[in-house]
Motif scaffolding. Structure first.
Motif, mmCIF file in Angstrom:
data_model
loop_
_atom_site.group_PDB
_atom_site.id
_atom_site.type_symbol
_atom_site.label_atom_id
_atom_site.label_comp_id
_atom_site.label_asym_id
_atom_site.label_seq_id
_atom_site.Cartn_x
_atom_site.Cartn_y
_atom_site.Cartn_z
ATOM 1 N N VAL A 374 0.649 -1.155 0.006
ATOM 2 C CA VAL A 374 -0.043 0.086 -0.049
ATOM 3 C C VAL A 374 0.844 1.090 0.101
ATOM 4 O O VAL A 374 1.628 1.526 0.952
ATOM 5 C CB VAL A 374 -0.837 0.091 1.217
ATOM 6 N N LEU A 375 0.775 1.991 -0.945
ATOM 7 C CA LEU A 375 1.880 3.155 -0.965
ATOM 8 C C LEU A 375 1.137 4.466 -0.851
ATOM 9 O O LEU A 375 0.102 4.717 -1.566
ATOM 10 C CB LEU A 375 2.634 3.105 -2.646
ATOM 11 N N GLU A 376 1.738 5.361 -0.104
ATOM 12 C CA GLU A 376 1.365 6.593 0.121
ATOM 13 C C GLU A 376 2.465 7.699 -0.628
ATOM 14 O O GLU A 376 3.491 7.402 -0.642
ATOM 15 C CB GLU A 376 1.472 6.966 1.661
ATOM 16 N N ARG A 377 1.759 8.589 -1.715
ATOM 17 C CA ARG A 377 2.501 9.425 -2.286
ATOM 18 C C ARG A 377 3.129 10.530 -1.521
ATOM 19 O O ARG A 377 2.202 11.040 -0.818
ATOM 20 C CB ARG A 377 1.713 9.665 -3.685
ATOM 21 N N LEU A 378 4.262 10.846 -1.836
ATOM 22 C CA LEU A 378 4.810 12.207 -0.981
ATOM 23 C C LEU A 378 5.385 13.055 -2.027
ATOM 24 O O LEU A 378 5.830 12.663 -3.336
ATOM 25 C CB LEU A 378 6.031 11.940 0.078
ATOM 26 N N GLU A 379 5.736 14.181 -1.794
ATOM 27 C CA GLU A 379 6.282 15.083 -2.712
ATOM 28 C C GLU A 379 7.585 15.129 -2.996
ATOM 29 O O GLU A 379 8.343 14.968 -1.885
ATOM 30 C CB GLU A 379 5.922 16.450 -2.095
ATOM 31 N N PRO A 380 8.359 14.841 -4.266
ATOM 32 C CA PRO A 380 9.697 14.562 -4.053
ATOM 33 C C PRO A 380 10.301 15.919 -4.203
ATOM 34 O O PRO A 380 9.570 16.983 -4.124
ATOM 35 C CB PRO A 380 9.634 13.957 -5.391
ATOM 36 N N TRP A 381 11.603 15.833 -3.922
ATOM 37 C CA TRP A 381 12.292 17.337 -4.077
ATOM 38 C C TRP A 381 13.330 17.012 -5.278
ATOM 39 O O TRP A 381 14.101 16.026 -5.285
ATOM 40 C CB TRP A 381 12.700 17.632 -2.631
ATOM 41 N N PRO A 382 13.445 18.034 -5.653
ATOM 42 C CA PRO A 382 14.558 18.139 -6.918
ATOM 43 C C PRO A 382 16.031 18.430 -6.435
ATOM 44 O O PRO A 382 17.048 18.009 -7.225
ATOM 45 C CB PRO A 382 14.246 19.139 -7.920
ATOM 46 N N ASP A 383 16.269 19.060 -5.241
ATOM 47 C CA ASP A 383 17.411 19.606 -4.725
ATOM 48 C C ASP A 383 18.568 18.412 -4.467
ATOM 49 O O ASP A 383 18.007 17.343 -4.075
ATOM 50 C CB ASP A 383 17.083 20.472 -3.576
ATOM 51 N N ASP A 384 19.686 18.902 -4.566
ATOM 52 C CA ASP A 384 20.980 18.175 -3.996
ATOM 53 C C ASP A 384 20.857 18.605 -2.426
ATOM 54 O O ASP A 384 21.352 19.751 -2.415
ATOM 55 C CB ASP A 384 22.204 18.629 -4.796
ATOM 56 N N ILE A 385 20.740 17.633 -1.599
ATOM 57 C CA ILE A 385 20.777 18.253 -0.015
ATOM 58 C C ILE A 385 21.970 17.770 0.382
ATOM 59 O O ILE A 385 22.053 17.700 2.025
ATOM 60 C CB ILE A 385 19.476 17.645 0.593
ATOM 61 N N SER A 386 23.140 17.279 -0.310
ATOM 62 C CA SER A 386 24.125 16.843 0.424
ATOM 63 C C SER A 386 24.969 17.791 1.118
ATOM 64 O O SER A 386 26.010 17.389 2.059
ATOM 65 C CB SER A 386 25.133 16.064 -0.512
ATOM 66 N N GLY A 387 24.576 19.135 0.874
ATOM 67 C CA GLY A 387 25.434 20.182 1.666
ATOM 68 C C GLY A 387 24.685 20.735 2.904
ATOM 69 O O GLY A 387 25.566 21.377 3.524
ATOM 70 N N ALA A 388 23.487 20.213 3.373
ATOM 71 C CA ALA A 388 22.915 20.524 4.385
ATOM 72 C C ALA A 388 23.402 20.195 5.608
ATOM 73 O O ALA A 388 24.108 18.929 5.622
ATOM 74 C CB ALA A 388 21.408 19.701 4.427
ATOM 75 N N ARG A 389 23.625 20.766 6.855
ATOM 76 C CA ARG A 389 24.072 20.458 7.966
ATOM 77 C C ARG A 389 23.276 20.553 9.348
ATOM 78 O O ARG A 389 23.540 19.990 10.104
ATOM 79 C CB ARG A 389 25.431 21.315 8.388
ATOM 80 N N THR A 390 21.952 21.149 8.900
ATOM 81 C CA THR A 390 21.028 21.137 10.022
ATOM 82 C C THR A 390 19.649 20.766 9.445
ATOM 83 O O THR A 390 19.626 20.705 8.120
ATOM 84 C CB THR A 390 20.754 22.480 10.696
ATOM 85 N N PHE A 391 18.603 20.345 10.312
ATOM 86 C CA PHE A 391 17.349 19.948 9.833
ATOM 87 C C PHE A 391 16.650 21.081 9.050
ATOM 88 O O PHE A 391 16.107 20.828 7.947
ATOM 89 C CB PHE A 391 16.404 19.529 10.984
ATOM 90 N N ASP A 392 16.859 22.363 9.516
ATOM 91 C CA ASP A 392 16.283 23.576 8.785
ATOM 92 C C ASP A 392 16.905 23.753 7.395
ATOM 93 O O ASP A 392 16.348 24.195 6.621
ATOM 94 C CB ASP A 392 16.457 24.518 9.721
ATOM 95 N N ASP A 393 18.153 23.094 7.089
ATOM 96 C CA ASP A 393 18.699 23.461 5.741
ATOM 97 C C ASP A 393 17.987 22.551 4.597
ATOM 98 O O ASP A 393 18.092 22.768 3.609
ATOM 99 C CB ASP A 393 20.273 22.815 5.662
#
Ligand code: IMP
Length: 429
Positions: A374-393
């Motif tokens: 049973v699959l729940e669809r979520l919104e994908p994100w296009p960004d490269d997040i590998s530079g994030a350092r905090t959750f807010d990033d």
């Protein structure tokens, strides 16, 4: 930062959750790192200073010079592989031989284990388990059989071990020649080779159970490092497509001699998606282009065997089961960056069999292959997040994904990994 004294890190799915990196990071906050199950079927990767280190037996805390590394009695050790791993890593893992302890209760892998496994998997053909062919299952089978098993401590008494090994080889040769019509092993050659390994490992063999009891009494902080994952656990996993050890947190007690009451916190590690290597049911598997995209973006090829891993959506239904088995205090999500740029995103929240929802993760091996996620669809994100350092990033869609995992699994996300390096880590503890 964790303030807990004794921590267990355990995989929640079918292994390869990138636990090595997490153990490496948490090693800096512990005094001792202990492996408690499996053998060199495991492949733990640690990356720092632009270099990647692949480990199979030595605990992933080895690169911290003040950390004592313990290989517990729950493991099966291939002495040749262990020596090679020590040799390869000792230039960076300073003083490793003086701070590596190998349990005298740990069992050993010999040439007959690898040989019988290869013959058996070949004989099974399509019905094979798809093992790593490292002799793991046959070594654990001999452990249960007792009369054909060798523990590490026996290398301390070579005069007793020599005739025993020769007897075991003769017994195994009966099977090779009469059942499989294959070549026998040479008992003298096997002994000569393995006696030399035993001699080199001797100084590191110890009663690690007593040592750990004393370490705990002295207030030293212990990190227990699980190998494989809960769904590969011999008792609780997707049997018979499992490994042959206790790959859930249950393995800490039997695999180290430390009481579960001494563990202060248990963190379960999952990838942001799910993978499986080898045969066996995998309800959320994606066999089309999205699965291929995840495999390429995540470099999903086995650390131990190089096999391409099967990739699929995060299976929160199976992970919730694993969380209950382990009694989780927290979740660690790894490889969240890999989901960036996917055209769609989904999480599995349950299974349907014959159109009806399953109430619990099933033991019946005929049900899982029929299970429709049973699959729940979520919104994908296009960004490269590998530079994030905090959750807010993180972009809002990635934050929403993490929150949904917490809700579905029923435990807080304590850490998020967004790349192989130590710095590419977001702490929430
Ligand atoms: P074995 O552990 O070699 O007996 O293999 C049994 C099953 O566990 C196979 O499906 C293997 O691919 C899987 N397996 C064993 N170790 C690992 C691991 O470290 N990561 C992922 N899968 C594993």
């Amino acid at each position: 930062m964790t303030t807990a004294t004794n921590t267990c890190i355990v995989g929640l799915t079918w292994g390869d959750e990138a636990k090595g990196k997490i153990v490496d990071i948490l090693s800096a906050e512990h005094d001792v790192v202990v492996r408690y199950n499996g053998g060199n079927n495991a492949g733990h990767t640690v990356a720092f200073d632009d270099r990647t280190h692949k480990l199979h037996l030595v605990p992933s805390g080895l690169f911290h010079p003040e950390v004592t590394c313990v290989i517990g009695g729950g493991l099966v050790i291939d002495p040749q592989v262990l020596l090679e791993e020590i040799r390869t890593n000792e230039s960076l893992a300073k003083g490793l031989r003086d701070r590596l302890l190998i349990s005298d209760r740990a069992h050993t892998i010999w040439p007959w284990h690898k040989k019988i496994e290869a013959l058996s998997e070949k004989h099974l053909g399509k019905g094979k388990i798809g093992t790593t062919l490292r002799g793991i299952g046959p070594a654990y089978a001999d452990k249960a059989n007792r009369v054909t098993a060798v523990r590490m401590g026996e290398f301390l008494r070579p005069e007793h071990l020599k005739p025993k090994v020769e007897r075991i080889v003769r017994q195994k040769n009966e099977v090779f020649t009469k059942v499989f019509d294959d070549e026998p092993l040479d008992p003298a050659a096997v002994w000569e080779e393995y006696a030399a390994y035993g001699e080199q490992l001797r100084p590191m063999i110890a009663d690690t159970t007593a040592w750990l009891h004393q370490a705990i009494a002295d207030g030293r902080r212990i990190l227990f490092e699980g190998a494989q994952g809960t769904l590969l656990d011999i008792d609780h996993g997707t049997y018979p497509y499992v490994t042959s050890s206790s790959a859930s947190a249950a393995g800490v007690w039997t695999g180290t001699g430390v009481s579960p009451r001494a563990i202060d916190q248990i963190w379960g590690v999952v990838k942001a998606y799910t993978t499986r290597v080898g045969e066996g049911p995998f309800p959320t598997e994606l066999t089309g282009p999205i699965g291929d995209q995840i495999r390429e973006q995540g470099n999903e090829y086995g650390t131990t065997t190089g096999r391409p891993r099967r990739c699929g959506w995060l299976d929160a239904f199976a992970i919730r089961y694993a969380a209950a088995l382990n009694g989780l205090d927290g979740i660690v999500i790894t490889l969240l960056d890999v989901l960036g740029g996917l055209p769609e995103l989904a999480i599995c929240t349950g299974y349907l069999v014959d159109g009806k929802p399953l109430e619990a993760f099933p033991a019946d091996p005929t049900l899982l292959p029929q299970a429709e996620p049973v699959l729940e669809r979520l919104e994908p994100w296009p960004d490269d997040i590998s530079g994030a350092r905090t959750f807010d990033d993180l972009p809002p869609a990635a934050q929403a994904y993490v929150h949904r995992v917490e809700e579905l699994v029923g435990a807080p996300v304590r850490m998020i990994s967004i790349g192989p390096d130590r710095e590419q880590t977001i702490r929430r503890d």
